[in-house]
Each structure stands twice: as C-alpha cells, then as structure tokens.
Design an enzyme around this catalytic site. Structure first.
Site, PDB file in Angstrom:
ATOM      1  N   THR A  93       7.244 -13.689   6.979  1.00 26.56           N
ATOM      2  CA  THR A  93       7.225 -13.963   5.532  1.00 26.56           C
ATOM      3  C   THR A  93       8.656 -14.144   5.032  1.00 26.56           C
ATOM      4  OG1 THR A  93       5.410 -12.367   5.439  1.00 26.56           O
ATOM      5  CG2 THR A  93       6.201 -13.204   3.350  1.00 26.56           C
ATOM      6  N   GLU A 126      14.673  -7.490   3.597  1.00 27.58           N
ATOM      7  CA  GLU A 126      14.522  -6.286   4.430  1.00 27.58           C
ATOM      8  C   GLU A 126      13.248  -6.490   5.235  1.00 27.58           C
ATOM      9  OE1 GLU A 126      16.674  -3.838   4.418  1.00 27.58           O
ATOM     10  OE2 GLU A 126      17.852  -4.334   2.654  1.00 27.58           O
ATOM     11  N   GLU A 180       6.476  -6.278  16.755  1.00 29.25           N
ATOM     12  CA  GLU A 180       6.241  -5.159  15.841  1.00 29.25           C
ATOM     13  C   GLU A 180       4.736  -4.917  15.694  1.00 29.25           C
ATOM     14  OE1 GLU A 180       6.988  -5.689  11.597  1.00 29.25           O
ATOM     15  OE2 GLU A 180       8.000  -3.746  11.581  1.00 29.25           O
ATOM     16  N   CYS A 202       8.834   0.909   8.596  1.00 29.30           N
ATOM     17  CA  CYS A 202       9.682  -0.057   9.302  1.00 29.30           C
ATOM     18  C   CYS A 202      10.706   0.644  10.188  1.00 29.30           C
ATOM     19  CB  CYS A 202      10.371  -0.964   8.292  1.00 29.30           C
ATOM     20  SG  CYS A 202      11.240  -0.020   7.025  1.00 29.30           S
ATOM     21  N   GLY A 248       9.383  -6.904   3.612  1.00 23.60           N
ATOM     22  CA  GLY A 248       8.102  -7.255   4.219  1.00 23.60           C
ATOM     23  C   GLY A 248       8.316  -7.739   5.637  1.00 23.60           C
ATOM     24  N   LYS A 306       6.285  -8.013  -7.900  1.00 24.04           N
ATOM     25  CA  LYS A 306       4.930  -8.038  -7.333  1.00 24.04           C
ATOM     26  C   LYS A 306       4.812  -7.002  -6.213  1.00 24.04           C
ATOM     27  CE  LYS A 306       2.851 -10.416  -4.011  1.00 24.04           C
ATOM     28  NZ  LYS A 306       1.816  -9.482  -3.576  1.00 24.04           N
TER      29      LYS A 306
END
Ligand code: NDP
Length: 483
Positions: free
Chosen positions: A230, A248, A383, A282, A226, A173
């Site tokens: 999550t 990650e 972040e 990231c 992500g 996905k």
C-alpha cells in the site's frame, strides 16, 4: 450501532449514504456499520479543514498545548471505556488495550502538547556578509493521516497529535476494520475544545476513501502507516504532486539471541515480542535466530512457555492471546502455516485454529512456532503479521548478522547479549531503523521512529514528527553597516 464521519466538529452520515459492516473478531458477528465514504466526503472534510487552518495556525502554542493536554486527560478519564471499545473492535485482550493502547494514545497527545512548546528553529549568521538567516518552521496546511488496524487509537493519535500541535488541520482515516476508537476520539476532541474543522475523521475503504485523501491536490502531506505494498502505491500517487510523505511500513524483524545473554529475561521478553497483540505488531520479532550452543535448550523452554499462553475471549482478564482482527487476516496467516509444510518447515507448536466456548465463530489461532533451516524460505522473507514465529540457529556473529540483514525489510531488530563489542558492532551494522539491545518495545517518544529498506521512508517521533509536519523556510536579511 452506526459510526459517523466527524467533519467540522459534527457527526454526519456519508453523502451517498453507503455503509460497510463492522465485525467483532471475538464472535465473528457484525456489530455495527461505518460510512463507506467517497471522494465527496473527503472533499467536504478538506473544505472544513481549510476553513479552520488560518485561525488554528495562528493560535498560540500555549493554547494549542492546553487543548492537546485536555484531550490526553479525557482519554485517561475514559480509559476503561475506550479500552473495552478497542478490544471489542480489534480482538486484542482487554488487558493489553488497558495497559498499552489507550494510555499510549493519551501519551501521544501529552507528549506533543509539551514538545510543541520546546520546538525551535535555527539561525545562521553569514559572517562577513552583513547577513543573518533564520528558519521559520510553518505548518503545511491541510494534511492527511492514514493508519492501520493493529494498534488503532495508538497509531491514529501518533500522527494526529503532532500534526495539529504544529498548527496543521487534518483529514484522517482509520482502518475500516477498526474504526471505533477513532469515532470516539471525535467526541473527545469536541469536549476538549478543539475548534471545529481542525480534525476531520472520514471512515471508509482504503482503496476509495484513503485513495481520495492521498490524491487530493490540496492535501500536501501524507503520514501513512500500513503495509509495504500500500505504501508503494501511495508513493506512486503522491509523487507527481510533490507531496511530503512519511511511510511507516511492514517488518520482518530479527530477534537475535546469543548464549551470553540474561537467559530468563530474554525468554520472557521473547514470548512477548513474538505473540503480543496476536503477533500483529509491526515491531514483533517474527524471526528468532539463536546461537547454536543454546538452540536445543531455547527450543524446549520456549515451547513450554508458549504452551502456557491462554487463547481466549479478549474481554477475559486471563486471556493472553485474543482473536485475530478479521476472517480474511486469519486465513492469510493460516495460509503461511500451510506454506511452511510445503517448504519443509516443522511446526513445533500450534498451527491450528482454536475454538473458544460460546464464541465458536471468532477468529482464534494458536500461537505457532515453526522451525526452519533456510532464511530464504517465504516464512522468513514475507511479513505474516500474526501469531507465527520461526526459529533457526546460527553458528557465529558473522552468520547471525548476515541472516538478520538478509530480508527486504528493515524496521526493527532485537539483540540479546552482554558483550559490549558485539553490541556496538551489531548496532552499527544492523540495517533497521531501531535496534533494541536486551529489551523490546521500550519506547521513548523523543526518539526517531521509522524503518529502512522496504519498511518505510522518513522518521516520526519527537521533533522528527514536528519537522515532518512543518515546512522549513529560510529568511535571509542583509543589513548595511552604519560604521
Ligand atoms: P494496509 O496497508 O492494508 O492499510 C493501512 C491503512 O491504509 C488503512 O487505513 C487502509 O484502509 C488504508 N489504505 C489501503 N489502501 C489504500 C490506498 N490505496 N490509499 C490510501 N489508503 C489506503 O495495512 P493494514 O491495515 O493491513 O496494517 C498492517 C500493516 O501495517 C502491516 O504491514 C504492518 O507491518 C504495518 N504497520 C507498520 C507500522 C510501522 O510503524 N512501520 C506499525 C503498524 C503496522 P482499509 O483498512 O480501510 O483498507
């Protein structure tokens, strides 16, 4: 335009026929629809993958490698078309999509096409016991790959390529915010001769489609890139089912600058590591820490360089900074600029939305530099994932190291110095999965990639990815001595 799910080699509508609107970040307008897939669609994708698995896992490495290479070739053949699609869907400058995103997607397939032919396992002779052990590394079965919106095809293929190279079948996905190039990848895979069902792409929301992949009892491994929140949620769902997990996650990466560095190279690279892809990588160095004695000079030079960046429509070749990915994300990033004011941070440059002529509803923001004095402020701890960096000074090595490590995250760090002793000390003591010294974002796909602390669990890249996507089984054979 309607994007469809890619299941068993066919493009199909979602079973319940529910759709989500897809926005062009550069204009703020809806330009397509994507399936709002449910658990039934994920089940259907799983069934296709499970049917394809026995044959694919027994397909020779040579044959798998040829198909992956062919996918890589087709991506390069369609480079401009894919780059334009990526830029439109994500808001990133076309130059970046053409030079980085799409070539890297091709490299991911080419790299694992080669790597699988070199992957080997161990043998251990149990001397004195007349026994020999060898390790079989077998594909897991059906695995799930879930990726974010910032580097859409780049990260999607970073997972899919090793998964299928190792003989697994995949239910994948992409982010619902950037589905386009994942959709186009389906066509490419069919054209390259990837057997039906080996890769299945299901579009939809994270909380429903993504959740259905993670919670599926027979999808035994999940590779996820992500956000940290999550990732923590996914870990809670997957843990009771004992799934293999590669997570990650987010970063708040320090960019540590000492006075003895190559100043011009550092300055040019720091502009990139701050604002490439609108700061939505990231690995961006969002906390810039500068040795006190060059602080004022750096501040002046950095502001000047950043003021020269052009914010504009992503399709223009001269654009350095395109649109942020969505209205919600723009608002989130903007909210941190407001937080800076409450926390005593000083905006040295930027901070405002940009109106691009003829595209007034696009999600544009100035590159923003904020001076802070306390590493505990939210701007330095959370972040932001946008074109916002903070700068602050440090006095000595000890303070620099303390500031660099004083966050919950541990993805990457960058160190600018020409002192070998300092390089070694920092390399050993920085709590991050990657340390770049006198460079940034230089990637060799053989190296382990991943984060420490709240930036993730596990490593991908090179043989690490092939290890993740295989199950190690030890075979122990004892034999009788004929003598
Ligand atoms: P999210 O965590 O929101 O989403 C990532 C993916 O997970 C999307 O496909 C999303 O779908 C899906 N998802 C969301 N909720 C669930 C759920 N409950 N179950 C299963 N899947 C779910 O991240 P973003 O897309 O906002 O990406 C930005 C984040 O990614 C940043 O934190 C960034 O640091 C991190 N990142 C980390 C990298 C690394 O290598 N460490 C590299 C790149 C980014 P949907 O979009 O449809 O909600």
């Amino acid at each position: 335009m309607k994007i469809q799910n890619y299941i068993n080699g066919e493009f199909v509508n979602p079973i319940q026929n529910h759709w989500i609107e897809n926005y062009n970040p550069a204009t703020g307008a809806v330009y397509g629809q994507i399936p709002n897939s449910t658990k039934e669609d994920v089940d259907k994708a799983y069934e296709a993958a499970a049917r394809a698995f026995p044959k694919w896992s027994n397909t020779s490495l040579d044959e798998r490698s040829k198909i992956l290479s062919k996918i890589a070739d087709l991506i390069i053949e369609k480079l401009n078309f894919l780059a334009a699609a990526e830029s439109k869907d994500n808001g990133k400058p076309i130059s970046l999509a053409t030079q980085i995103d799409i070539p890297r997607a091709a490299s991911n397939f080419q790299f694992f096409a080669n790597a699988i032919t070199q992957f080997s396992s161990e043998a251990h002779e149990s001397v004195g016991l007349n026994a020999v052990n060898f390790t079989l590394r077998q594909p897991i079965g059906v695995v799930g790959c879930i990726s974010p919106w910032n580097l859409p095809l780049y990260l999607f293929t970073w997972k899919i390529a090793p998964a299928i190279a190792a003989g697994n079948c995949v239910v994948a996905k992409p982010s619902e915010i950037t589905p386009m190039t994942a959709f186009l990848l389906g066509e490419i895979c069919t054209e390259a001769g990837l057997p039906n069902g080996v890769l299945n792409i299901v579009h939809g929301l994270g909380a429903s489609t993504g959740q259905a992949i993670v919670a599926h009892p027979n999808i035994k491994a999940i590779s996820f890139t992500g956000g940290t929140t999550t990732g923590a949620y996914i870990a809670r769902v997957a843990a009771p089912m004992f799934k293999k997990l590669s997570l990650e996650l987010g970063g708040k990466n320090p960019n540590i600058i000492f006075a003895d560095c190559d100043y011009e190279k550092m300055l040019a690279t720091t502009v990139r590591s701050s604002f490439a892809n609108q700061g939505q990588i990231c690995l961006c160095g969002s906390r810039i820490l500068i040795e006190e004695k060059i602080y004022e000079k750096f501040k002046k030079d950095f502001i000047k360089k950043v003021s020269e960046l052009k914010v504009g429509h992503p399709s223009e070749a001269t654009t350095n900074i395109g649109a942020l990915v969505s209205k919600e994300h723009l608002e989130k990033v903007k909210s941190y600029i407001d937080i800076a004011a409450q926390e005593g941070g000083k905006v040295l440059f930027g901070g405002e939305r940009v109106t691009v002529k003829n595209f007034e509803n696009g999600y544009y923001l100035q590159p923003t530099i904020i001076e802070v004095s306390d590493n505990k402020c939210r701007l330095n701890q959370e972040e932001i994932f946008g074109p916002v960096v903070t700068i602050m000074s440090f006095k000595n090595d000890k303070e620099a190291l303390h500031l660099a490590n004083d966050v919950q995250y541990g993805l990457s760090s960058t160190l600018w110095t020409n002192n070998l002793n300092r390089t070694m000390q920092f390399s050993k003591q920085l709590q991050t999965g990657i340390v770049w010294v006198n460079t940034w974002m230089l990637r060799d796909l053989r190296t382990p990639f991943g984060g420490q602390k709240d930036s993730g669990v596990g490593r991908e890249g090179g043989f690490e990815a092939l290890r993740f996507f295989t199950e190690a089984k030890n075979i122990c054979i004892q034999y009788e001595s004929p003598f």
